[in-house]
Write a protein that holds these residues in place. Sequence first.
Motif, PDB file in Angstrom:
ATOM      1  N   VAL A 221       0.837  -1.208   0.000  1.00 13.41           N
ATOM      2  CA  VAL A 221       0.000   0.000   0.000  1.00 13.41           C
ATOM      3  C   VAL A 221       0.868   1.253   0.000  1.00 13.41           C
ATOM      4  O   VAL A 221       0.714   2.132  -0.841  1.00 13.41           O
ATOM      5  CB  VAL A 221      -0.951   0.006   1.218  1.00 13.41           C
ATOM      6  CG1 VAL A 221      -1.738   1.304   1.272  1.00 13.41           C
ATOM      7  CG2 VAL A 221      -1.900  -1.182   1.154  1.00 13.41           C
ATOM      8  N   GLU A 222       1.788   1.336   0.962  1.00 12.50           N
ATOM      9  CA  GLU A 222       2.662   2.505   1.054  1.00 12.50           C
ATOM     10  C   GLU A 222       3.813   2.376   0.047  1.00 12.50           C
ATOM     11  O   GLU A 222       4.382   1.299  -0.133  1.00 12.50           O
ATOM     12  CB  GLU A 222       3.226   2.633   2.474  1.00 12.50           C
ATOM     13  CG  GLU A 222       2.167   2.758   3.555  1.00 12.50           C
ATOM     14  CD  GLU A 222       1.344   4.016   3.411  1.00 12.50           C
ATOM     15  OE1 GLU A 222       1.895   5.018   2.896  1.00 12.50           O
ATOM     16  OE2 GLU A 222       0.154   4.001   3.801  1.00 12.50           O
TER      17      GLU A 222
ATOM     18  N   TYR B  54      -8.604  -3.419  -6.963  1.00 14.74           N
ATOM     19  CA  TYR B  54      -9.819  -2.613  -6.896  1.00 14.74           C
ATOM     20  C   TYR B  54     -10.807  -3.225  -5.902  1.00 14.74           C
ATOM     21  O   TYR B  54     -11.410  -4.266  -6.167  1.00 14.74           O
ATOM     22  CB  TYR B  54     -10.462  -2.500  -8.284  1.00 14.74           C
ATOM     23  CG  TYR B  54      -9.587  -1.773  -9.280  1.00 14.74           C
ATOM     24  CD1 TYR B  54      -9.564  -0.383  -9.322  1.00 14.74           C
ATOM     25  CD2 TYR B  54      -8.764  -2.484 -10.165  1.00 14.74           C
ATOM     26  CE1 TYR B  54      -8.749   0.289 -10.228  1.00 14.74           C
ATOM     27  CE2 TYR B  54      -7.949  -1.817 -11.061  1.00 14.74           C
ATOM     28  CZ  TYR B  54      -7.947  -0.425 -11.091  1.00 14.74           C
ATOM     29  OH  TYR B  54      -7.136   0.230 -11.981  1.00 14.74           O
ATOM     30  N   PHE B  55     -10.953  -2.557  -4.755  1.00 14.40           N
ATOM     31  CA  PHE B  55     -11.963  -2.926  -3.778  1.00 14.40           C
ATOM     32  C   PHE B  55     -13.230  -2.113  -4.058  1.00 14.40           C
ATOM     33  O   PHE B  55     -13.176  -1.119  -4.793  1.00 14.40           O
ATOM     34  CB  PHE B  55     -11.450  -2.669  -2.363  1.00 14.40           C
ATOM     35  CG  PHE B  55     -10.271  -3.517  -1.976  1.00 14.40           C
ATOM     36  CD1 PHE B  55     -10.360  -4.896  -1.983  1.00 14.40           C
ATOM     37  CD2 PHE B  55      -9.055  -2.941  -1.610  1.00 14.40           C
ATOM     38  CE1 PHE B  55      -9.278  -5.698  -1.634  1.00 14.40           C
ATOM     39  CE2 PHE B  55      -7.966  -3.717  -1.250  1.00 14.40           C
ATOM     40  CZ  PHE B  55      -8.080  -5.102  -1.268  1.00 14.40           C
ATOM     41  N   PRO B  56     -14.371  -2.503  -3.485  1.00 18.19           N
ATOM     42  CA  PRO B  56     -15.619  -1.786  -3.796  1.00 18.19           C
ATOM     43  C   PRO B  56     -15.563  -0.291  -3.514  1.00 18.19           C
ATOM     44  O   PRO B  56     -16.201   0.494  -4.221  1.00 18.19           O
ATOM     45  CB  PRO B  56     -16.648  -2.479  -2.891  1.00 18.19           C
ATOM     46  CG  PRO B  56     -16.116  -3.853  -2.697  1.00 18.19           C
ATOM     47  CD  PRO B  56     -14.628  -3.690  -2.651  1.00 18.19           C
ATOM     48  N   ASP B  57     -14.818   0.135  -2.494  1.00 17.62           N
ATOM     49  CA  ASP B  57     -14.799   1.557  -2.159  1.00 17.62           C
ATOM     50  C   ASP B  57     -13.388   2.135  -2.070  1.00 17.62           C
ATOM     51  O   ASP B  57     -13.179   3.207  -1.510  1.00 17.62           O
ATOM     52  CB  ASP B  57     -15.531   1.800  -0.833  1.00 17.62           C
ATOM     53  CG  ASP B  57     -14.964   0.959   0.305  1.00 17.62           C
ATOM     54  OD1 ASP B  57     -14.161   0.050   0.022  1.00 17.62           O
ATOM     55  OD2 ASP B  57     -15.346   1.190   1.464  1.00 17.62           O
TER      56      ASP B  57
ATOM     57  N   GLU C  88       8.996  -0.888  -8.107  1.00 13.56           N
ATOM     58  CA  GLU C  88       7.799  -0.956  -7.274  1.00 13.56           C
ATOM     59  C   GLU C  88       6.596  -1.446  -8.076  1.00 13.56           C
ATOM     60  O   GLU C  88       5.765  -2.204  -7.568  1.00 13.56           O
ATOM     61  CB  GLU C  88       7.507   0.410  -6.661  1.00 13.56           C
ATOM     62  CG  GLU C  88       6.285   0.462  -5.764  1.00 13.56           C
ATOM     63  CD  GLU C  88       6.420  -0.379  -4.498  1.00 13.56           C
ATOM     64  OE1 GLU C  88       5.402  -0.563  -3.799  1.00 13.56           O
ATOM     65  OE2 GLU C  88       7.540  -0.854  -4.201  1.00 13.56           O
ATOM     66  N   ALA C  89       6.507  -1.022  -9.345  1.00 12.45           N
ATOM     67  CA  ALA C  89       5.410  -1.487 -10.199  1.00 12.45           C
ATOM     68  C   ALA C  89       5.488  -2.994 -10.410  1.00 12.45           C
ATOM     69  O   ALA C  89       4.466  -3.691 -10.389  1.00 12.45           O
ATOM     70  CB  ALA C  89       5.447  -0.765 -11.546  1.00 12.45           C
TER      71      ALA C  89
ATOM     72  N   PRO D 297      -3.473   1.480  -6.256  1.00  9.59           N
ATOM     73  CA  PRO D 297      -2.921   1.553  -7.619  1.00  9.59           C
ATOM     74  C   PRO D 297      -1.515   0.971  -7.721  1.00  9.59           C
ATOM     75  O   PRO D 297      -0.753   0.967  -6.755  1.00  9.59           O
ATOM     76  CB  PRO D 297      -2.914   3.058  -7.907  1.00  9.59           C
ATOM     77  CG  PRO D 297      -2.787   3.702  -6.562  1.00  9.59           C
ATOM     78  CD  PRO D 297      -3.521   2.799  -5.601  1.00  9.59           C
ATOM     79  N   MET D 298      -1.192   0.500  -8.915  1.00 12.60           N
ATOM     80  CA  MET D 298       0.157   0.005  -9.178  1.00 12.60           C
ATOM     81  C   MET D 298       1.146   1.172  -9.215  1.00 12.60           C
ATOM     82  O   MET D 298       2.271   1.061  -8.744  1.00 12.60           O
ATOM     83  CB  MET D 298       0.189  -0.758 -10.499  1.00 12.60           C
ATOM     84  CG  MET D 298       1.537  -1.373 -10.840  1.00 12.60           C
ATOM     85  SD  MET D 298       1.513  -2.307 -12.384  1.00 12.60           S
ATOM     86  CE  MET D 298       1.577  -0.988 -13.608  1.00 12.60           C
TER      87      MET D 298
END
Length: 762
Positions: A224-225, A313-316, A304-305, A320-321
């Motif tokens: 995430v980070e 993609y979560f619902p809310d 990192e990519a 991102p890559m």
Amino acid sequence: MEPLEQTLMRLIKASPSQIGSFRQLSRQLDLGPDSRREVRDVLNGMVKAGVLLKLKGNRYTVPSRQSLVTGRISVHRDGYGFVIPDKRPAKLEGDVFIPARHLADAMQGDSVLATLDRRPGSNRAEGRILKILQRRNTTVVGQFRESRPFHRVIPHDFRIGQDVLVRDGDQGEAVDGKIVHVEVTRFPSGLGQALRGRVIEVLGSPGDMGVDIEIMVRKHRIPVEYPRSVLEEVRSGSWRVPEAEAARRTDFRRLPVVTIDGETARDFDDAVHLERLENGRFRLGVHIADVAHYVARDSALDREALRRGTSVYFPDRAVPMLPEELSNGICSLRPGEDRLTLSVVMEIDDAGEVRDYRFHEGVIRSRERMTYTAVARILLDRDPSECARYAALVPQFERMRELALLLHGRRQQRGSIDFDLPEAELTLDESGTLTDILQSERNIAHRIIEEFMLLANEVTAGHLRGQKLPFLYRIHEAPDPMKVLEFNRIAMSFGYQLGEPTGDSAASVPRVRDRARFRGRGFRERGRDLRELRALNVKVTPRDYQKLVNRILGRPEERILSYLMLRSMKQACYSPRNQGHFGLASECYTHFTSPIRRYPDLIVHRILKHRLHQDGQADAGGSVVPPDAGRLYDPPALESMALQSSDAERRADEAERELIELKKLEFMAGKLGEEFEGTVIHLTREGMVVELDELFVEGFVRIETLETDDYRLRTRPLSLVGRQFGTVFRLGQRMKVCVDRIDRFRRRVDLSVVPDDNVSGS
């Protein structure tokens, strides 16, 4: 005299399963204490040289490609598992089955070394775990429970198989009931030791806003980070379109280029335009964000990519890559702004055949950010306000529909499979709570973009293959014959069959009435399977799937058979070796159209651009470009990236799917005691899975709750049959069920059957 290394190798190869222990070898050699030390040193040297593999208990074995396999273990909730090989041995179909008694201390996701014992007369294999090469679950997410003498953390992933023990003092800020993140400090070692750990993070309480996503992120190890090096690179980068760069590229800014995406999309990585030429052909331009211009090879952004592999993609929420400065900024094809692209322009005749194509480094300025809904209102509803608003683009949308239907018909002719099944769309409130489950809309606008992207991907793959350049293919292997056999057993009970029997072999297919002859299991069961495999044409083609999809279209059994057909097929993945794409009936396919969110597309872009630059130098009077001059990546590097990207894709799919299931559980917790209509979609010895109408929620009816009879699973046809009264539950059967409880540990909705006339005697 024979060297000691050769003697040891000969003794080990002569041992059962080619495994020899240090004690056994010393006894066979009749050595004293001093000589034993020499033997140990020689064995360790042979291990370092890769001649031998050291196993637990001071045992040694010869690494043989025929008898051993390395891979990742996937554990089933019932205790057995499958090893997914890193490199699939020749003629091995499917993964390697590992019985529960042979799992040793392996846990979900571990990299392992296993034996490869082929079943008699079959290309399928069973095995046992010999060694754990790398532990995956270095951290575990679960619910903290206070107890003595050790606290316990109940893993969120039931496949881990045991609780994590936490000593008093290692629980940090955790209190009873909290969701925690635990670092594993000791793994089981086969000596009765338990899993030990310490709490490193408290995520919150069950049901807290955002906790479900935090669980998924940590459980599936989704980055995430961004590292500091990436953030520094982003801060120091020049995220604009340089005038000199735009000037040297093919200028598409005068053309009516548009993006068409969903309402909530923020990263627009593809745009299209379509013209009719004087010769009657279509000229289709597919313009893809030139991410490779901004993400240099082996930069911090690039590394990192690759680590992330894909956007999640979560619902809310999206993970991102690429950082948002790129994914939603300079790389996103926003309307009215100049953007760099890698474009393919194709000429297509009235039969849907690509007659000519050319790749360009381009620059575009999107005219409009269109949505699927708006385009559908124009093409299907003839909405006056939408038609007036986009009047200049309406003729182009009409042409796009014409070409998309032409391309779809061409794919259908060659046997491409379209499972056009309804999917769930979740409606969430501001707190992230699921408030409704709707059927997602799929219209002609989706078809337009799908067909154009499929064509661009296929043209790109054919071009790179023709240039003899190594790159990443998107492959989809043919189904496992045993999976097809299992599907056909069920399909026949509905009056269908995937593929046709060959010759007179249909007469030898065992019938349901003959099942009394095959009551034994084990060897006789496998023998029967082999006879059926020979009798049925199980080497099916994509066209066989397509024909059956068309036959069941609109019928009551469509949902269940489509679901089972999908389960019979393998998962697509990335590979540097072309094996075709079964589902698309394509001989050669790749991913080119989404470099903002998929790393393999970025690799393909780099290879294309490198070759374009070389071709440009040759056109400008340079020397002829050798066929292999465009090779940016060697095969081993591509192999590694293919495995990493495929793993990242599976990780993202699992996390997205699991979070949706969690949201559905929360939603159904508010419907306890309510009754719903549903369809039986799966049967097991433990009970049956029922899909609830219109909710896209699956629930489980446990066999012990069926009090009308003593039920047993019958495999031919697949059904639950009552021993006393002959009551039958079949696949596809409609029934009314009641929501009894939410089993959060097994993550399922427990249902009970509401008695009515749908339950019939056989």
